[in-house]
Design a protein around this motif. Structure first.
Motif, PDB file in Angstrom:
ATOM      1  N   SER A   1       0.873  -1.173   0.000  1.00 28.35           N
ATOM      2  CA  SER A   1       0.000   0.000   0.000  1.00 28.35           C
ATOM      3  C   SER A   1       0.908   1.221   0.000  1.00 28.35           C
ATOM      4  O   SER A   1       2.062   1.129  -0.431  1.00 28.35           O
ATOM      5  N   SER A   2       0.406   2.366   0.485  1.00 27.79           N
ATOM      6  CA  SER A   2       1.248   3.564   0.535  1.00 27.79           C
ATOM      7  C   SER A   2       2.563   3.240   1.230  1.00 27.79           C
ATOM      8  O   SER A   2       2.583   2.540   2.244  1.00 27.79           O
ATOM      9  N   GLN A   3       3.658   3.777   0.707  1.00 27.88           N
ATOM     10  CA  GLN A   3       4.977   3.358   1.181  1.00 27.88           C
ATOM     11  C   GLN A   3       6.024   4.425   0.915  1.00 27.88           C
ATOM     12  O   GLN A   3       5.891   5.239   0.002  1.00 27.88           O
ATOM     13  N   TRP A   4       7.068   4.406   1.716  1.00 28.55           N
ATOM     14  CA  TRP A   4       8.343   5.021   1.357  1.00 28.55           C
ATOM     15  C   TRP A   4       9.317   3.893   1.055  1.00 28.55           C
ATOM     16  O   TRP A   4       9.514   2.997   1.877  1.00 28.55           O
ATOM     17  N   ASP A   5       9.926   3.909  -0.117  1.00 27.90           N
ATOM     18  CA  ASP A   5      11.019   2.991  -0.416  1.00 27.90           C
ATOM     19  C   ASP A   5      12.244   3.436   0.361  1.00 27.90           C
ATOM     20  O   ASP A   5      12.656   4.600   0.274  1.00 27.90           O
ATOM     21  N   GLY A   6      12.857   2.506   1.104  1.00 25.30           N
ATOM     22  CA  GLY A   6      14.062   2.810   1.848  1.00 25.30           C
ATOM     23  C   GLY A   6      15.324   2.426   1.091  1.00 25.30           C
ATOM     24  O   GLY A   6      15.280   1.948  -0.053  1.00 25.30           O
ATOM     25  N   LEU A   7      16.468   2.599   1.738  1.00 20.82           N
ATOM     26  CA  LEU A   7      17.755   2.461   1.063  1.00 20.82           C
ATOM     27  C   LEU A   7      18.209   1.016   0.892  1.00 20.82           C
ATOM     28  O   LEU A   7      19.228   0.760   0.249  1.00 20.82           O
ATOM     29  N   ARG A   8      17.477   0.067   1.458  1.00 27.02           N
ATOM     30  CA  ARG A   8      17.776  -1.348   1.216  1.00 27.02           C
ATOM     31  C   ARG A   8      16.956  -1.910   0.057  1.00 27.02           C
ATOM     32  O   ARG A   8      17.129  -3.083  -0.298  1.00 27.02           O
ATOM     33  N   HIS A   9      16.084  -1.101  -0.513  1.00 30.19           N
ATOM     34  CA  HIS A   9      15.118  -1.630  -1.479  1.00 30.19           C
ATOM     35  C   HIS A   9      15.713  -1.857  -2.856  1.00 30.19           C
ATOM     36  O   HIS A   9      15.550  -2.927  -3.442  1.00 30.19           O
ATOM     37  N   PHE A  10      16.414  -0.869  -3.403  1.00 30.44           N
ATOM     38  CA  PHE A  10      16.792  -0.947  -4.815  1.00 30.44           C
ATOM     39  C   PHE A  10      18.238  -0.504  -4.986  1.00 30.44           C
ATOM     40  O   PHE A  10      18.612   0.598  -4.607  1.00 30.44           O
ATOM     41  N   ALA A  11      19.031  -1.376  -5.585  1.00 24.95           N
ATOM     42  CA  ALA A  11      20.451  -1.106  -5.829  1.00 24.95           C
ATOM     43  C   ALA A  11      20.676  -0.705  -7.283  1.00 24.95           C
ATOM     44  O   ALA A  11      19.794  -0.835  -8.132  1.00 24.95           O
TER      45      ALA A  11
ATOM     46  N   ASN B   1      22.312  -3.547  10.562  1.00 20.89           N
ATOM     47  CA  ASN B   1      21.071  -2.932  10.087  1.00 20.89           C
ATOM     48  C   ASN B   1      21.373  -1.783   9.130  1.00 20.89           C
ATOM     49  O   ASN B   1      20.548  -0.888   8.956  1.00 20.89           O
ATOM     50  N   ILE B   2      22.546  -1.814   8.525  1.00 22.09           N
ATOM     51  CA  ILE B   2      22.988  -0.723   7.674  1.00 22.09           C
ATOM     52  C   ILE B   2      21.968  -0.397   6.587  1.00 22.09           C
ATOM     53  O   ILE B   2      21.361  -1.283   5.995  1.00 22.09           O
ATOM     54  N   ASN B   3      21.749   0.896   6.361  1.00 25.37           N
ATOM     55  CA  ASN B   3      20.789   1.406   5.377  1.00 25.37           C
ATOM     56  C   ASN B   3      19.343   1.027   5.713  1.00 25.37           C
ATOM     57  O   ASN B   3      18.469   1.075   4.840  1.00 25.37           O
ATOM     58  N   GLY B   4      19.081   0.664   6.953  1.00 27.10           N
ATOM     59  CA  GLY B   4      17.717   0.308   7.336  1.00 27.10           C
ATOM     60  C   GLY B   4      16.807   1.514   7.455  1.00 27.10           C
ATOM     61  O   GLY B   4      17.251   2.645   7.707  1.00 27.10           O
ATOM     62  N   ILE B   5      15.518   1.273   7.315  1.00 20.43           N
ATOM     63  CA  ILE B   5      14.516   2.346   7.339  1.00 20.43           C
ATOM     64  C   ILE B   5      14.471   3.042   8.695  1.00 20.43           C
ATOM     65  O   ILE B   5      14.038   4.191   8.795  1.00 20.43           O
ATOM     66  N   HIS B   6      14.959   2.369   9.745  1.00 23.13           N
ATOM     67  CA  HIS B   6      14.914   2.956  11.082  1.00 23.13           C
ATOM     68  C   HIS B   6      15.698   4.268  11.173  1.00 23.13           C
ATOM     69  O   HIS B   6      15.380   5.132  11.988  1.00 23.13           O
ATOM     70  N   ALA B   7      16.714   4.410  10.315  1.00 18.48           N
ATOM     71  CA  ALA B   7      17.527   5.621  10.358  1.00 18.48           C
ATOM     72  C   ALA B   7      16.709   6.860  10.024  1.00 18.48           C
ATOM     73  O   ALA B   7      17.059   7.972  10.445  1.00 18.48           O
ATOM     74  N   TRP B   8      15.621   6.668   9.265  1.00 21.34           N
ATOM     75  CA  TRP B   8      14.775   7.796   8.893  1.00 21.34           C
ATOM     76  C   TRP B   8      13.727   8.127   9.944  1.00 21.34           C
ATOM     77  O   TRP B   8      13.050   9.152   9.852  1.00 21.34           O
ATOM     78  N   SER B   9      13.559   7.243  10.923  1.00 18.50           N
ATOM     79  CA  SER B   9      12.478   7.433  11.894  1.00 18.50           C
ATOM     80  C   SER B   9      12.823   8.438  12.979  1.00 18.50           C
ATOM     81  O   SER B   9      11.934   8.996  13.619  1.00 18.50           O
ATOM     82  N   GLU B  10      14.107   8.684  13.199  1.00 19.41           N
ATOM     83  CA  GLU B  10      14.496   9.561  14.310  1.00 19.41           C
ATOM     84  C   GLU B  10      13.952  10.972  14.132  1.00 19.41           C
ATOM     85  O   GLU B  10      13.470  11.589  15.082  1.00 19.41           O
ATOM     86  N   HIS B  11      14.017  11.486  12.911  1.00 22.84           N
ATOM     87  CA  HIS B  11      13.515  12.834  12.654  1.00 22.84           C
ATOM     88  C   HIS B  11      12.340  12.849  11.669  1.00 22.84           C
ATOM     89  O   HIS B  11      11.727  13.894  11.461  1.00 22.84           O
TER      90      HIS B  11
ATOM     91  N   VAL C   1      13.238  -2.475   5.123  1.00 20.02           N
ATOM     92  CA  VAL C   1      13.446  -2.120   3.723  1.00 20.02           C
ATOM     93  C   VAL C   1      12.575  -0.942   3.308  1.00 20.02           C
ATOM     94  O   VAL C   1      13.007  -0.057   2.557  1.00 20.02           O
ATOM     95  N   ALA C   2      11.336  -0.920   3.763  1.00 23.00           N
ATOM     96  CA  ALA C   2      10.389   0.121   3.398  1.00 23.00           C
ATOM     97  C   ALA C   2       9.419   0.314   4.550  1.00 23.00           C
ATOM     98  O   ALA C   2       9.474  -0.417   5.550  1.00 23.00           O
TER      99      ALA C   2
END
Length: 317
Positions: free
Chosen positions: A99-109, A132-142, A307-308
């Motif tokens: 459904s609605s999503q943000w693609d994170g940095l682990r999704h597509f190389a 957990n490198i490039n995990g979506i959690h990094a975007w959750s802080e802010h 991932v997302a």
């Protein structure tokens, strides 16, 4: 951001992939374009709040029912009682991109190089379970918070009798998007969150179930979306902190050229890509008020190594 390299200077390192900006924010950076959303940029964006009107851009998690595209898993909800008390709990299971999503940095190389943002490999993700490198959690802080801009391509092209078929591989030209901005009297600010209404949701809702079932079986699936061009990439590089739309792939799918926007945006720059945002209520309010800019607040799920994520997104006027 006056030190931002020119698009023509990319890649930053001659041996890195096509137009990548690896190392711009440090070799261990996991925020990418979200570094553009500084406290100052967000504070300025907050000035968009005038009336307090809030509009959700989240499509229901079960909106695609049992017919998701790209072969993704469906949403499942289980509500269960907990006797002897009069109490309910529930469990959910779903693909974060159903459904609605943000693609994170682990999704597509980058597909040729098989490398994600800042050179992360599949081995880094799958063979080192503690990482957990490039995990979506990094975007959750802010979160993903700033000034949103809606380009209502669907309304503009309808008014100008321009044909468009969301379920066929075709492009939304950059020239058209710039014409929409001009018609809406929208100017951009560095760090804006670009949101494009293509009309996909309108077309999806008009399809019968049997038609959606047939479309979901096409491999690879075909969708119209933003054109793949260096001009589009340069436009995004110079203006935005994140991009999103109402279609399943944001860009035209399959690609009409030798590269994918997903490769450069996600793997090259760390630019979030939002897909399947429900923009119908937003578009209606923008048309009624003549305002196409607003404050955006989006809090991705804090899942280490994810991932997302559903966007959990609101537009505030």
């Amino acid at each position: 951001m006056n030190k931002l390299p020119k698009y023509s200077e990319l890649p930053l390192n001659k041996d890195d992939p096509f137009r990548s900006a690896w190392g711009l924010y440090g070799k261990d950076d996991q925020l990418g374009f979200l570094n553009r959303l500084t406290d100052e940029v967000v504070l300025e964006a907050a000035k968009e709040i005038k009336t307090g009107k809030r509009i959700s851009l989240n499509w229901p998690l079960d909106a695609q029912k049992d017919i998701p595209f790209f072969g993704r898993q469906t949403f499942h909800k289980h509500v269960y009682a907990k006797p002897p008390r009069t109490v309910n709990d529930d469990t959910w299971s779903f693909n974060t991109q159903s459904s609605s999503q943000w693609d994170g940095l682990r999704h597509f190389a980058y597909q040729k190089e098989a490398e994600f943002y800042n050179g992360v490999t599949m081995s880094d993700i799958h063979e080192h379970s503690a990482s957990n490198i490039n995990g979506i959690h990094a975007w959750s802080e802010h979160g993903i918070v700033g000034r949103g801009v809606l380009l209502d391509y669907h309304a503009w092209r309808t008014a100008n009798n321009i044909p468009y078929e969301p379920f066929q591989a075709g492009t939304i030209p950059l020239a058209h998007l710039k014409a929409v901005a001009e018609a809406q009297r929208v100017s951009f600010k560095f760090g804006d969150i670009l949101i494009i209404r293509s009309g996909y949701m309108v077309a999806h809702d008009a399809k019968r179930r049997v038609e959606l079932q047939s479309l979901a079986k096409i491999v690879p699936p075909t969708f119209s979306g933003v054109e793949q061009s260096e001009e589009v990439l340069e436009w995004i590089w110079e203006n935005f902190a994140a991009v999103a739309g109402d279609q399943p792939s944001f860009e035209c799918w399959p690609s009409q050229t030798h590269f994918l926007l997903h490769e450069v945006l996600l793997a090259g720059w760390g630019c979030p890509i939002g897909e399947m945002f429900d923009l119908e209520a937003l578009a209606e309010h923008c048309q009624k008020t003549g305002r196409y800019t607003f404050f955006v607040t989006s809090e991705v799920c804090n899942v280490p190594g994810g991932v997302a994520s559903p966007p959990n997104i609101l537009a505030i006027f």
